[in-house]
Structure formats: C-alpha cells, structure tokens
Design a protein around this motif. Sequence first.
Motif, PDB file in Angstrom:
ATOM      1  N   ARG A  65      -5.683  -0.852  -4.999  1.00 23.04           N
ATOM      2  CA  ARG A  65      -6.063   0.051  -6.096  1.00 23.04           C
ATOM      3  C   ARG A  65      -7.469  -0.283  -6.591  1.00 23.04           C
ATOM      4  O   ARG A  65      -8.296   0.607  -6.820  1.00 23.04           O
ATOM      5  N   GLU A  66      -7.757  -1.582  -6.728  1.00 22.61           N
ATOM      6  CA  GLU A  66      -9.084  -2.006  -7.166  1.00 22.61           C
ATOM      7  C   GLU A  66     -10.145  -1.613  -6.141  1.00 22.61           C
ATOM      8  O   GLU A  66     -11.245  -1.170  -6.493  1.00 22.61           O
ATOM      9  N   ALA A  67      -9.823  -1.781  -4.863  1.00 19.92           N
ATOM     10  CA  ALA A  67     -10.768  -1.404  -3.811  1.00 19.92           C
ATOM     11  C   ALA A  67     -11.031   0.095  -3.818  1.00 19.92           C
ATOM     12  O   ALA A  67     -12.170   0.547  -3.619  1.00 19.92           O
ATOM     13  N   THR A  68     -10.001   0.878  -4.059  1.00 19.22           N
ATOM     14  CA  THR A  68     -10.145   2.335  -4.112  1.00 19.22           C
ATOM     15  C   THR A  68     -11.075   2.744  -5.244  1.00 19.22           C
ATOM     16  O   THR A  68     -11.924   3.637  -5.086  1.00 19.22           O
ATOM     17  N   GLU A  69     -10.931   2.083  -6.382  1.00 14.16           N
ATOM     18  CA  GLU A  69     -11.803   2.382  -7.518  1.00 14.16           C
ATOM     19  C   GLU A  69     -13.238   1.948  -7.224  1.00 14.16           C
ATOM     20  O   GLU A  69     -14.191   2.643  -7.575  1.00 14.16           O
ATOM     21  N   LEU A  70     -13.386   0.786  -6.598  1.00 11.01           N
ATOM     22  CA  LEU A  70     -14.723   0.305  -6.249  1.00 11.01           C
ATOM     23  C   LEU A  70     -15.454   1.306  -5.372  1.00 11.01           C
ATOM     24  O   LEU A  70     -16.661   1.537  -5.524  1.00 11.01           O
ATOM     25  N   LEU A  71     -14.729   1.910  -4.447  1.00 16.57           N
ATOM     26  CA  LEU A  71     -15.334   2.868  -3.514  1.00 16.57           C
ATOM     27  C   LEU A  71     -15.441   4.272  -4.103  1.00 16.57           C
ATOM     28  O   LEU A  71     -15.832   5.208  -3.395  1.00 16.57           O
ATOM     29  N   GLU A  72     -15.073   4.401  -5.386  1.00  9.92           N
ATOM     30  CA  GLU A  72     -15.141   5.679  -6.089  1.00  9.92           C
ATOM     31  C   GLU A  72     -14.304   6.741  -5.392  1.00  9.92           C
ATOM     32  O   GLU A  72     -14.704   7.903  -5.262  1.00  9.92           O
ATOM     33  N   LEU A  73     -13.125   6.319  -4.945  1.00 12.16           N
ATOM     34  CA  LEU A  73     -12.198   7.222  -4.255  1.00 12.16           C
ATOM     35  C   LEU A  73     -10.918   7.450  -5.035  1.00 12.16           C
ATOM     36  O   LEU A  73      -9.972   8.066  -4.529  1.00 12.16           O
ATOM     37  N   PRO A  75      -6.672 -12.078  -2.500  1.00 13.93           N
ATOM     38  CA  PRO A  75      -5.339 -12.328  -1.940  1.00 13.93           C
ATOM     39  C   PRO A  75      -4.940 -11.200  -1.004  1.00 13.93           C
ATOM     40  O   PRO A  75      -5.118 -10.025  -1.328  1.00 13.93           O
ATOM     41  N   VAL A  76      -4.438 -11.549   0.150  1.00 11.95           N
ATOM     42  CA  VAL A  76      -4.005 -10.543   1.124  1.00 11.95           C
ATOM     43  C   VAL A  76      -2.706 -10.977   1.767  1.00 11.95           C
ATOM     44  O   VAL A  76      -2.346 -12.162   1.732  1.00 11.95           O
ATOM     45  N   ALA A  77      -2.009 -10.030   2.336  1.00 17.27           N
ATOM     46  CA  ALA A  77      -0.806 -10.345   3.097  1.00 17.27           C
ATOM     47  C   ALA A  77      -1.207 -10.980   4.412  1.00 17.27           C
ATOM     48  O   ALA A  77      -2.365 -10.921   4.832  1.00 17.27           O
ATOM     49  N   SER A  78      -0.264 -11.595   5.084  1.00  9.15           N
ATOM     50  CA  SER A  78      -0.527 -12.184   6.389  1.00  9.15           C
ATOM     51  C   SER A  78      -1.043 -11.094   7.329  1.00  9.15           C
ATOM     52  O   SER A  78      -0.451 -10.026   7.455  1.00  9.15           O
ATOM     53  N   ALA A 131      -3.772  -7.404   5.234  1.00 10.37           N
ATOM     54  CA  ALA A 131      -3.557  -6.190   4.449  1.00 10.37           C
ATOM     55  C   ALA A 131      -3.661  -6.486   2.961  1.00 10.37           C
ATOM     56  O   ALA A 131      -3.178  -7.510   2.473  1.00 10.37           O
ATOM     57  N   LEU A 132      -4.289  -5.581   2.223  1.00 12.59           N
ATOM     58  CA  LEU A 132      -4.449  -5.747   0.779  1.00 12.59           C
ATOM     59  C   LEU A 132      -3.147  -5.443   0.047  1.00 12.59           C
ATOM     60  O   LEU A 132      -2.498  -4.425   0.327  1.00 12.59           O
ATOM     61  N   PRO A 133      -2.749  -6.286  -0.914  1.00 15.03           N
ATOM     62  CA  PRO A 133      -1.615  -5.940  -1.773  1.00 15.03           C
ATOM     63  C   PRO A 133      -1.937  -4.703  -2.611  1.00 15.03           C
ATOM     64  O   PRO A 133      -3.109  -4.307  -2.742  1.00 15.03           O
ATOM     65  N   GLU A 134      -0.926  -4.142  -3.222  1.00 14.57           N
ATOM     66  CA  GLU A 134      -1.082  -2.874  -3.938  1.00 14.57           C
ATOM     67  C   GLU A 134      -2.151  -2.951  -5.022  1.00 14.57           C
ATOM     68  O   GLU A 134      -2.982  -2.052  -5.162  1.00 14.57           O
ATOM     69  N   GLY A 177      -7.606   8.737  -1.219  1.00 10.53           N
ATOM     70  CA  GLY A 177      -8.469   7.606  -1.531  1.00 10.53           C
ATOM     71  C   GLY A 177      -7.907   6.257  -1.102  1.00 10.53           C
ATOM     72  O   GLY A 177      -8.605   5.471  -0.445  1.00 10.53           O
ATOM     73  N   PRO A 178      -6.644   5.939  -1.448  1.00 13.58           N
ATOM     74  CA  PRO A 178      -6.083   4.657  -1.015  1.00 13.58           C
ATOM     75  C   PRO A 178      -6.061   4.495   0.507  1.00 13.58           C
ATOM     76  O   PRO A 178      -6.279   3.399   1.023  1.00 13.58           O
TER      77      PRO A 178
END
Length: 505
Positions: free
Chosen positions: A57-65, A44-47, A50-53, A71-72
């Motif tokens: 956060r999940e993407a930041t963790e995936l990238l180990e940041l 799910p993304v904004a129009s 852009a990624l919602p919060e 990191g965000p």
Amino acid sequence: MPEERPTMPPVWLRTDAELARDALAAPLLARAVRLARWAEQGKPVASGGALPEGELREATELLELAGDEDGPLYAAQAWQLAVDTGLVEVEEPAGADGDGDGDGDRVNGEETAEDEFSAVATSGEELRLITEGGPRDILDIWLDGFETVLADASAPDLSDIAAQISESGELDLDALDWNPEEEAEFLDGVLGNLYLLTALDEEAATAPVPLPALAASMIVPEDMDEPTDDILEEVSEAMVRLDDQFRLLAPTGLVEYQPVDEALIQEVDGEGRIQEPETAQELEDEDVSRYGMVRLTPLGVYAVRARMLEAGIDAPAVGDLADQGADILLDALPGHPEPAARAEAEQWLARRTPEEAARELLAAARGDDEDAPLRRLTCQQTLSLAGTEAEPALREVLDDRHLGGLARVWLAEHGVAGVPEPSEEMVFWLTVDTLAAQLASEGDSAELRDLVRGLVDQSGSFFDSAWRVDHPATADVLEAMGRLHPDKKAAKEARKAAFKARSRA
C-alpha cells in the motif's frame, strides 16, 4: 559444412545513450528504480521478496498509483522487477528473524513482529549502476527485466492455473493445455514479424500494425487465399492472447500498444473471442484501431535484435560495415533495403577520404566471377555518393576493361571535363555487365523489361554486336532479353544472338 546462419535485414539503432534514456523513462523500470531507492533503509518482505500488504500500500502511494484500480498490481509488478534485476536485494534470515534471538527486528527504526515478514529487502548493487554506470549498464539491467516480463507474458493466466488445481493441491498440466515452449516460440515469432516490418520499411518503423494483421501473419498459411472459419477462430483466439501479452509488455517500453476495445471481447465456451466486423467491407482506420494497434519502439528493436543475436541469427544494424573492407561492403549492400543500403554506404564513406574510398571500392569491384557484375553496380551506386575529390581515383581506371565504363559514367555525372569517349567495345561490355547485375539483383523485373526494350529500340542492330561481347554473362543476358522483350521478332533475334555467344565461348 557449417549450417548457414539465418540473416535478417539491417535495422537502424539509436545510440546507447538514447536507448538508455528510453529505458529509464519506461514506466516499469522507472517505478522499479523509485521503489529500490525507497527500500534503501530496508523493507520487510515475505520469503522470496513479495511485499506485505502494508508495504505494498505504501509503495502504491509512493508511485502515485493509489487512485488507480490496478495501482497495487502495477506497484507489485514494479517491485518484482526491482527484485528480479538486482535493483533490490532480498536477505533471507538464517533463523526465524534472521538473528536467531526469536525477537522481532527493527526496520526503518520501528519494531516489527517476526511473523509479519521472514526477510528484509534493501537497495541492491544494480541501483548504483543506474546513476553511476554507463548507458550499456542501464541497458543490461533493462534487458534483464524485459526477459522476466517476456517470460511472464508467455505463462498461462493465473485463473486458468487455479481452475486446474485438484483438491489435493496438485496442478493438472495436461488439463491446462499449455506448452511453454510453443507459447514462447509464438510470442518470439510475433516480435520477429514486427521487427521485420521495421527493418524492411522505414515508414513501418513509426506506423502501428493492426493486431488482426499481426495475428493472421502467424496463423493464416501463405498459400491460403480465403481463411476458413477454423482459421479465423484461431486468429481471434490469438488476438485475445496477444492483447493480454502486449498489455503486459507495454510498460517495459518494448512496444507502444493501443489495446483491443473491451466492448469487442466476448466469452464463448468460457474463452475470450474477438467479435468479427459485421460486414466483409474493408474497415475504416478508426474501426481498425478498435481491434488493437502495436509497434516496436526503438528500444524494442534493440531488445528483439539482442535476442536474435543470442539465438545465433545474423541481425545486422546500419553502421556495422563502416569499418569493414570494400569487398565486404559490396557483397552485403545488395541484400539491404534501399534506404538502409544508402545509409550504410554513407557511413562507410564518412570513415575515408573520397579518393581512398574510391580506390578501395574500385579494387574490390574487379573480377570475372558470377557475382562481379552486381559488385560493380553496387560500387557505382556507392561512388555516386562520393564527392568530386574522388576524381583522381576514377581517372586511374579509365583504360581498365572492368571499370573504365563505370568510371566514365561517374565522371560525366559529376560534370568533369576532358573525359575520353569510350570505345564501342567498352560501351557494349558495360551494357552487358549492367544487365547481368540487374538480373542478379532483381531477376526478370518490370524495370529490367523496360531497360531491355529501350536498349533494343534505341539500336536496331544491338544484337548484331552484343553476341561478340567478351563478357562471361553475355549469353545469359541475351537469353534474358529474349524472355523479356515483348516484340516477338526482337525476342527471336535475342535468342539467336545468345546461341552465337555460347558457340563463340
């Protein structure tokens, strides 16, 4: 007449496969690829994408940041690159939730309320090219991403934009003091200067450039011996701007950058300034590095060259001439820096047998035109790299007025026996031809001055014979010898001989 295209010195490029590996290893694209795979089942993304919060956060963790303060931000930048390059595709729904039923959608098998997002992002077609395409496909994707980051680097700071938004919500562009064309042109000029350093100096390709020197190259006028306080202030402002821009560009793999030590940045009238050194004494290397160090990577050289070609600039790469004729090679090599000229000649020779290469070069070296002496000198330099298998081609021109002298030089240098002695006429003709070539390539250089002095000192009656040489450049060469020889008597004899040569002609 058509306008002449600007020409840059040639650069060394890595192979497409090597550059593609560099592109995939660049932090920003590597993260974007990981996020594109993460989005394969839909996110799910904004129009606009852009990624919602929660997803950010999940993407930041995936990238180990997650443990990084920024990191965000890095995750958001990588996601935006994925969207901009087509690694991720955003599907804007037709209705509030995309299917017109007013209910929430299911993403990754979970129900999501419609007000949490207005679009869905999934892996794009470009992601397939990352694994199934060739090196050129990967480089095209990387270049697209680099262009978006470069545009961002030329944009004003978000805090500056926010400060200029009026109560009505309108942006006051005049107060912002930002000209997008000037900003883009300045950054292009900086990258162009880095590119030139890489092209002109083989060692500069691996040595970082101090940020103060790079900023000064864009601002300090060439004819200014001592920069004024106003100019130094401009350099300081430019360094702060470049520091921000290079920090943004470094993750693309374009540059390797050591940022300015933040302890040196101070606020003056609401704007950043770089503290100047306490004394005018030349800084030690470790102190210079605190002011920022930058160099173009091989991937950066490739990118800047691609932009230059698109802008209509002639930006050759070593190896471009390998399949061209000898006439094109001999015309181009004198404009190359010495290491690039040698590498270009070696690649040209590698495509031909020594004998056929020698015949082609010798045929292209003939002529009585103004550029002919430099062609012959370049021919001689190129032939010095050819193997002894070229001997038959050199023997064929021993009696040639234009080529007999240089052929004998080549045969002697390669230790070939049975080479007939040249006539005095041929020796003097080759001497004039060589001096004319040196004049054309270097002008009144110190090397040519030494050569002139050695010739005259070796033969006290040099000018008595030289003026009789049947060469189009004889008079010009003798005039140059008159300028260059330090002995007044010899210089006067040279000028007299030049006058005789002109009268004879």
